[in-house]
Each structure stands twice: as structure tokens, then as C-alpha cells.
Design a protein around this motif. Structure first.
Motif, PDB file in Angstrom:
ATOM      1  N   PHE A 134       0.824  -1.206   0.000  1.00 37.49           N
ATOM      2  CA  PHE A 134       0.000   0.000   0.000  1.00 37.49           C
ATOM      3  C   PHE A 134       0.864   1.264   0.000  1.00 37.49           C
ATOM      4  CE2 PHE A 134      -3.374  -2.894   1.225  1.00 37.49           C
ATOM      5  CZ  PHE A 134      -4.499  -2.334   0.645  1.00 37.49           C
ATOM      6  N   LEU A 135       1.985   1.229   0.696  1.00 36.27           N
ATOM      7  CA  LEU A 135       2.877   2.389   0.725  1.00 36.27           C
ATOM      8  C   LEU A 135       3.441   2.690  -0.665  1.00 36.27           C
ATOM      9  CD1 LEU A 135       4.820   1.704   4.040  1.00 36.27           C
ATOM     10  CD2 LEU A 135       3.543   3.793   3.530  1.00 36.27           C
ATOM     11  N   GLN A 140       3.600   6.341  -4.942  1.00 40.23           N
ATOM     12  CA  GLN A 140       3.811   6.503  -6.387  1.00 40.23           C
ATOM     13  C   GLN A 140       2.668   7.293  -7.016  1.00 40.23           C
ATOM     14  OE1 GLN A 140       6.445   5.959  -7.909  1.00 40.23           O
ATOM     15  NE2 GLN A 140       6.091   5.549 -10.067  1.00 40.23           N
ATOM     16  N   GLY A 141       1.437   7.004  -6.617  1.00 38.15           N
ATOM     17  CA  GLY A 141       0.297   7.762  -7.139  1.00 38.15           C
ATOM     18  C   GLY A 141       0.383   9.229  -6.755  1.00 38.15           C
ATOM     19  N   LEU A 142       0.766   9.497  -5.494  1.00 40.54           N
ATOM     20  CA  LEU A 142       0.878  10.879  -5.030  1.00 40.54           C
ATOM     21  C   LEU A 142       1.980  11.630  -5.767  1.00 40.54           C
ATOM     22  CD1 LEU A 142      -0.522  12.665  -2.912  1.00 40.54           C
ATOM     23  CD2 LEU A 142       1.341  12.104  -1.340  1.00 40.54           C
ATOM     24  N   MET A 143       3.089  10.954  -6.068  1.00 36.16           N
ATOM     25  CA  MET A 143       4.177  11.598  -6.794  1.00 36.16           C
ATOM     26  C   MET A 143       3.736  12.013  -8.196  1.00 36.16           C
ATOM     27  SD  MET A 143       6.606  11.943  -4.756  1.00 36.16           S
ATOM     28  CE  MET A 143       7.757  12.563  -5.966  1.00 36.16           C
ATOM     29  N   HIS A 144       2.930  11.182  -8.850  1.00 34.69           N
ATOM     30  CA  HIS A 144       2.421  11.547 -10.174  1.00 34.69           C
ATOM     31  C   HIS A 144       1.543  12.795 -10.091  1.00 34.69           C
ATOM     32  CE1 HIS A 144       3.936   8.448 -12.796  1.00 34.69           C
ATOM     33  NE2 HIS A 144       3.512   7.483 -12.009  1.00 34.69           N
ATOM     34  N   ILE A 145       0.781  12.912  -9.009  1.00 33.75           N
ATOM     35  CA  ILE A 145      -0.079  14.090  -8.833  1.00 33.75           C
ATOM     36  C   ILE A 145       0.771  15.338  -8.621  1.00 33.75           C
ATOM     37  CG2 ILE A 145      -1.823  15.166  -7.364  1.00 33.75           C
ATOM     38  CD1 ILE A 145      -2.799  12.326  -6.675  1.00 33.75           C
ATOM     39  N   PHE A 146       1.730  15.263  -7.708  1.00 35.63           N
ATOM     40  CA  PHE A 146       2.552  16.427  -7.383  1.00 35.63           C
ATOM     41  C   PHE A 146       3.404  16.882  -8.566  1.00 35.63           C
ATOM     42  CE2 PHE A 146       2.651  15.373  -2.569  1.00 35.63           C
ATOM     43  CZ  PHE A 146       1.450  16.048  -2.404  1.00 35.63           C
ATOM     44  N   LEU A 147       3.951  15.926  -9.306  1.00 29.40           N
ATOM     45  CA  LEU A 147       4.882  16.259 -10.382  1.00 29.40           C
ATOM     46  C   LEU A 147       4.201  16.446 -11.732  1.00 29.40           C
ATOM     47  CD1 LEU A 147       7.780  13.778  -9.453  1.00 29.40           C
ATOM     48  CD2 LEU A 147       7.571  16.209  -8.867  1.00 29.40           C
ATOM     49  N   GLY A 148       2.935  16.052 -11.806  1.00 29.46           N
ATOM     50  CA  GLY A 148       2.222  16.184 -13.069  1.00 29.46           C
ATOM     51  C   GLY A 148       2.698  15.223 -14.137  1.00 29.46           C
ATOM     52  N   THR A 149       3.367  14.159 -13.725  1.00 29.56           N
ATOM     53  CA  THR A 149       3.862  13.161 -14.666  1.00 29.56           C
ATOM     54  C   THR A 149       2.765  12.138 -14.957  1.00 29.56           C
ATOM     55  OG1 THR A 149       4.795  11.912 -12.810  1.00 29.56           O
ATOM     56  CG2 THR A 149       6.263  13.401 -14.005  1.00 29.56           C
ATOM     57  N   GLY A 150       2.924  11.409 -16.041  1.00 29.10           N
ATOM     58  CA  GLY A 150       1.951  10.381 -16.394  1.00 29.10           C
ATOM     59  C   GLY A 150       0.603  10.941 -16.818  1.00 29.10           C
ATOM     60  N   SER A 151       0.586  12.219 -17.269  1.00 27.84           N
ATOM     61  CA  SER A 151      -0.689  12.842 -17.639  1.00 27.84           C
ATOM     62  C   SER A 151      -1.326  12.191 -18.866  1.00 27.84           C
ATOM     63  CB  SER A 151      -0.478  14.337 -17.903  1.00 27.84           C
ATOM     64  OG  SER A 151       0.485  14.530 -18.925  1.00 27.84           O
ATOM     65  N   GLU A 152      -0.494  11.498 -19.670  1.00 25.27           N
ATOM     66  CA  GLU A 152      -1.029  10.834 -20.856  1.00 25.27           C
ATOM     67  C   GLU A 152      -1.344   9.362 -20.607  1.00 25.27           C
ATOM     68  OE1 GLU A 152       1.704  11.464 -24.038  1.00 25.27           O
ATOM     69  OE2 GLU A 152       1.455  13.645 -24.038  1.00 25.27           O
ATOM     70  N   TRP A 164      -4.992   7.922  -2.535  1.00 27.09           N
ATOM     71  CA  TRP A 164      -5.879   7.828  -1.360  1.00 27.09           C
ATOM     72  C   TRP A 164      -5.944   6.396  -0.836  1.00 27.09           C
ATOM     73  CZ3 TRP A 164      -8.361  10.703   2.135  1.00 27.09           C
ATOM     74  CH2 TRP A 164      -9.397  10.116   2.858  1.00 27.09           C
ATOM     75  N   ILE A 165      -6.205   5.447  -1.731  1.00 30.67           N
ATOM     76  CA  ILE A 165      -6.305   4.046  -1.309  1.00 30.67           C
ATOM     77  C   ILE A 165      -5.002   3.572  -0.685  1.00 30.67           C
ATOM     78  CG2 ILE A 165      -6.566   1.664  -2.128  1.00 30.67           C
ATOM     79  CD1 ILE A 165      -8.472   2.714  -4.260  1.00 30.67           C
ATOM     80  N   GLY A 166      -3.885   3.882  -1.344  1.00 31.88           N
ATOM     81  CA  GLY A 166      -2.596   3.416  -0.866  1.00 31.88           C
ATOM     82  C   GLY A 166      -2.216   3.985   0.482  1.00 31.88           C
ATOM     83  N   LEU A 167      -2.332   5.290   0.652  1.00 32.51           N
ATOM     84  CA  LEU A 167      -1.877   5.921   1.887  1.00 32.51           C
ATOM     85  C   LEU A 167      -2.811   5.634   3.057  1.00 32.51           C
ATOM     86  CD1 LEU A 167      -0.585   9.321   0.486  1.00 32.51           C
ATOM     87  CD2 LEU A 167       0.723   7.295   1.124  1.00 32.51           C
ATOM     88  N   VAL A 168      -4.116   5.607   2.796  1.00 35.31           N
ATOM     89  CA  VAL A 168      -5.057   5.267   3.884  1.00 35.31           C
ATOM     90  C   VAL A 168      -4.841   3.822   4.318  1.00 35.31           C
ATOM     91  CG1 VAL A 168      -7.484   4.880   4.449  1.00 35.31           C
ATOM     92  CG2 VAL A 168      -6.804   6.969   3.265  1.00 35.31           C
ATOM     93  N   GLY A 169      -4.697   2.921   3.346  1.00 36.23           N
ATOM     94  CA  GLY A 169      -4.430   1.525   3.696  1.00 36.23           C
ATOM     95  C   GLY A 169      -3.141   1.371   4.467  1.00 36.23           C
TER      96      GLY A 169
END
Length: 512
Positions: A134-135, A140-152, A164-169
Motif C-alpha cells: 500500500f505504501l 507513487q500515485g501521489l508523486m504523479h499528482i505532485f509532479l504532473g507526470t503520467g498525464s497521458e 488515497w487508497i494506498g496511503l489510507v491503507g
């Protein structure tokens, strides 16, 4: 159309449960198979991961690279997260050495539950494995949000939910049967550790972007520097659930994901020109650089004990398999304590390693002058380390100091000795880099290639190239397992034989 979109959304969300059922069982099965022995689960992760990936592709469930399982690719690219934790711990241990403090201080914050819920895996260990998953997923999901990577990516709109799922879990998955002296402090430590890891990843990314116009050093180099520096400053930090989970299971989960992708490429990768030579070099390079290094330690330093060999070779090769096995405690507490130190030491030399490789990538060929100079330095440090280890007399601090020298020296010999050797072949620079990364299971070079240091083709192929030489790992871990069954002492003669086979094999690779 709206209904179709909803079905697509549901399918993507269901993939979370699919990868959970793919990755976690691989790790658990590996622990079950070696239960009751002294062998490392990593060798079973290799076999099951590659086999499952190949099965998914050959049965028509997926395509090479598992493109219809994007979350597996997401998990495969979390290498830097798992390594950041090892860098932090290594910084702590280096500070203790320099400050002449005890390397084996007690930790009474958590007493794991003794209950075995799955053969080979205790209850607390199961929670560590799940939490590591989960970590990695959430960060990894949060990093994509912050950096704006993987937009395509097809997952672009799902990254907030992934985070959300990863960090809450990750926050709530704490073993309630483990004896924790201060539960509120333990939980706070876990949250602080998550925030610090994210901060290190963000900082290293932006620093890498800033220096890119001067030299294209990969993000992992700066992550190492920042994490090790923080570890040296906060050397008294006792681990919370985040660090404990990622140290125990972070690397096994990352490897399982990469082996799945690597296994799915077995069928078509052999048809690519030049790949056969890369694979032959990677396969026999594993024998040469691993057992050649062990042979040097045995013959010149007069040590055959796993407490020296395992962390020494994990650091000397930045070897992903041994790193995971050591930090998980498969080779005893002494090796587990020493491994983060040895992993960090060679990375301080990576300012030269990645500088030369960055220039080489731009040139399209190895920058030979500096490469040969680095090999000479590596030979000198290796000789010095063997001399000091032989004189250590079993004293902990002297052994650690000598192993630090060996890790640094042999890594320089392995990386640039191998690349110099490959430079006389017909392989291009990007294929040579992939070959050397797989020949020593070098986690840093693997992560750099994943980041695109040697182009998009290499980034696509590296999970497969990196995975295939792991078929040698049953032999590697068999030898270390025999050592653990023999009081830590590894058999000598088989090591010499395998080192010679490795040397003959990499010479053969030049003519393929």
C-alpha cells in the motif's frame, strides 16, 4: 457512452485487487517454499514472477509488457521508493560508525507477534508485506499528482484515488497483536516517515531537473544523497511502521512486479537483434562479478562467513536480490545491520559513475579515458580492503570499515570494468548499459535506465533484461543458504569454479 465509460472505470478500479492478488501471493509463496530452511525467499520470487508473467502473455490474457495491467507497471517503477528507505538507514549507520557508536542498539518499541498465519510468514510480517504494498502504491500515485507526470497514461485521472487508497491503507494496516510500547507515537512516526519519503522524492526530482542542463544525473542519485544525509542527522530515529515495512518487504514487492513484466516479454524479446548477447553477458556476468568478488574475499581476506560476504557483495554490486535478502534478515542480524551501510557507500561514488554514464549516453559510446581511470581506482580500493579485512581479526568495526572499502572498490571494478569490456564488442551503449545492469543486478543503474537515461527502448526492455539473469539467483541463494546451514561459512571450491565459468561466459558473449 456514459455506461461504457463507467464499465471502463470499474475495470480499472478492479485492477487494484488484481495486482494485490498477483504480487502479494508471489511474496507469500516464496516465503512458504523456503520455510524451515535458511534460504532467501528472493530466489522463489524470481521463478514465480517470471513464470506468472510468461503465463499471462502466452495464454493470451495479456500482451508483452502487460500493457492491459497498468497498475503492475506502476508498482514496477517504485524502485526508487524502496531504495530511499535503505539510503536513510545507511546514513544512520554511517553516522554511528563515524561517531563510534554501537551499530546494534536495542529496539524495544515493537515486539512482533509470534503467531504464524501462513507457513513461513508471521502475523506481523504479513502486515509488513501488505503495508509495503500500500505504501509503494500510494506514494507513487501521489508523486504523479505532485509532479504532473503520467498525464497521458490511461491511469491519469485515477492517480488521486490511487494515492488515497494506498496511503489510507498504509496508515491503518498495523498488527494489533504486536506488542507496541507507545501506539500513538508509533502511528505518528509512520505518518512522519511517509511525509519525509515524499519530501525526499520531490526534492531529488527537482534537483535532478535543475542540474539536467549541465549533466543528466538520474533522480535516484540525488535521492540517495538527501536520504543518507537525513539519516546521518537523525541517526537516533527509531523506526516507525513505514520504515519497518519497506525495509522488510519493499524490495521483494518491487522485484515481483518487475519480474511479472520481465516474464511477459520472454516470448518476443529474443527476436530483437543484440538481445541474445546482452542476455548471455548478463547471465554469466552474474557468476563472474558475484562469485569473483566472493572468491577474492575468501582467498585474500580469508573470510567465508555470510556476515561479511552477503552485505559486502550486496553493496559491492548494488545487488537488488542480496539487498532485499539482507534487509529482510535472511542472513542474520549482523548482515541486516551492515547491509544498509554497504548499499550507501558505493552510491557516494555514483557522482562519478553517473557523470561518466551521462556523458557516455550523450556520446553514444563509453567515455573510455575516465572509465579506465575509475577501474584503476577501484582495483586500488579493492586491494586495500582485502588487506584490511584480513587484519580485522573478527572485530566488528574493523570488518565494517574494510567492507565499506570493498563495496566501493569492487563496485567501480564491476561497473566500469564490465562496461569497458563491453565497449570492445558490437553492442551499442544503451545495450551495454542494460547488459551491465543485469550482470550485477545493479539497482541504481536499473532505476536510472527505468527513468530513461539511455532512451525509451532501453526503458521498455530493462524489466525483461534485468529479470532474466535472475535465473542464476537460485544458484546464488543456494550457496548463501548452504552457508547459513553451515554456521555462516560458505563452501570455498564451488565459488572458485563458478567465478571461472562466469569469466569464460562473458568472453563468449563478445562473439554472439
Amino acid at each position: 457512452m456514459e455506461i461504457a465509460d463507467q464499465i471502463t472505470n470499474l475495470q480499472l478500479l478492479n485492477q487494484f485487487w488484481i495486482i494485490l492478488l498477483f504480487l502479494i501471493p508471489i511474496v507469500l509463496i516464496s516465503r512458504t517454499v523456503v520455510a524451515g530452511t535458511r534460504y532467501s525467499p528472493i530466489l522463489i520470487i524470481v521463478i514465480f514472477g517470471l513464470a506468472m508473467g510468461y503465463l499471462l502473455e502466452s495464454s493470451g490474457v495479456s500482451t508483452p509488457g502487460l500493457e492491459n495491467f497498468p497498475l503492475i507497471d506502476l508498482m514496477a517503477k517504485t524502485t526508487i521508493i524502496a531504495l530511499t528507505v535503505s539510503f536513510f538507514v545507511g546514513g544512520q549507520e554511517l553516522r554511528k560508525i563515524l561517531g563510534k557508536k554501537s551499530l546494534n542498539e536495542g529496539d524495544d518499541m515493537v515486539v512482533p507477534s509470534d503467531e504464524e498465519v501462513i507457513l513461513g510468514t508471521g502475523r506481523t510480517q504479513l502486515f509488513f508485506i501488505l503495508r509495503a504494498f500500500f505504501l509503494l502504491f500510494g506514494i507513487q500515485g501521489l508523486m504523479h499528482i505532485f509532479l504532473g507526470t503520467g498525464s497521458e497514461d490511461m491511469l491519469a485521472s485515477y492517480y488521486p484515488l490511487v494515492a488515497w487508497i494506498g496511503l489510507v491503507g498504509a496508515v491503518i494496516l498495523i498488527d494489533n497483536k504486536a506488542r507496541i510500547s507507545n501506539k500513538h507515537l508509533y502511528l505518528r512516526k509512520g505518518v512522519i516517515e511517509i511525509i519525509v519519503i515524499i519530501g525526499i522524492l520531490l526534492g531529488s526530482y527537482f534537483v535532478a531537473q535543475m542540474v539536467a542542463p549541465l549533466i543528466a544525473l538520474p533522480q535516484i542519485f540525488f535521492a540517495m544523497m538527501i536520504a543518507a544525509g537525513l539519516g546521518a542527522v537523525f541517526y537516533q530515529w527509531t523506526f516507525g511502521p513505514t520504515l519497518r515495512s519497506l525495509l522488510f518487504a519493499g524490495i521483494p514487492v518491487v522485484l515481483a512486479a518487475n519480474f511479472l513484466i520481465g516474464g511477459s516479454r520472454i516470448g518476443d524479446a529474443f527476436a530483437i537483434p543484440g538481445v541474445n548477447a546482452v542476455l548471455v553477458y548478463g547471465f554469466f556476468g552474474q557468476l563472474l562479478w558475484m562469485f569473483g568478488g566472493i572468491a577474492l574475499l575468501m582467498f585474500f581476506a580469508r573470510t567465508a562467513n555470510a556476515r561479511n560476504l552477503a552485505p559486502g557483495m550486496a553493496g559491492a554490486l548494488s545487488h537488488s536480490g542480496l539487498t532485499g535478502a539482507c534487509t529482510a534478515g535472511d542472513f542474520g542480524k549482523t548482515a541486516a545491520t551492515r547491509a544498509p551501510i554497504m548499499i550507501n557507500i558505493p552510491f557516494f561514488g555514483h557522482v562519478f559513475v553517473f557523470s561518466v554514464l551521462a556523458v557516455s549516453a550523450e556520446r553514444g559510446s563509453l567515455w573510455m579515458g575516465p572509465a579506465i581511470a575509475i577501474v584503476v581506482i577501484g582495483v586500488f580500493l579493492t586491494i586495500l580492503s582485502l588487506k584490511n579485512l584480513r587484519k580485522s581479526g573478527g572485530e566488528d568495526r574493523k570488518e565494517v570499515t574494510a567492507l565499506m572499502q570493498f563495496s566501493f572498490g569492487w563496485q567501480l571494478c564491476a561497473v566500469f570494468g564490465g562496461l569497458s569490456f563491453l565497449a570492445i564488442s558490437s553492442l551499442s551503449m544503451d545495450y551495454g548499459a542494460m547488459a551491465q545492469a543485469s550482470a550485477i543486478s545493479h539497482f541504481g543503474l536499473f532505476a536510472a535506465i527505468q527513468e530513461g537515461m539511455f532512451g525509451s527502448e532501453a526503458a521498455t526492455l530493462i524489466p525483461f533484461i534485468f529479470s532474466m539473469p535472475f535465473l542464476v539467483h537460485p544458484l546464488v541463494f543456494f550457496m548463501f543458504g548452504k552457508a547459513m546451514e553451515n554456521g555462516g561459512e560458505m563452501p570455498v571450491k564451488p565459488v572458485y569454479v563458478m567465478a571461472l565459468i562466469g569469466l569464460a561466459g562473458i568472453i563468449l558473449a563478445l562473439f554472439i
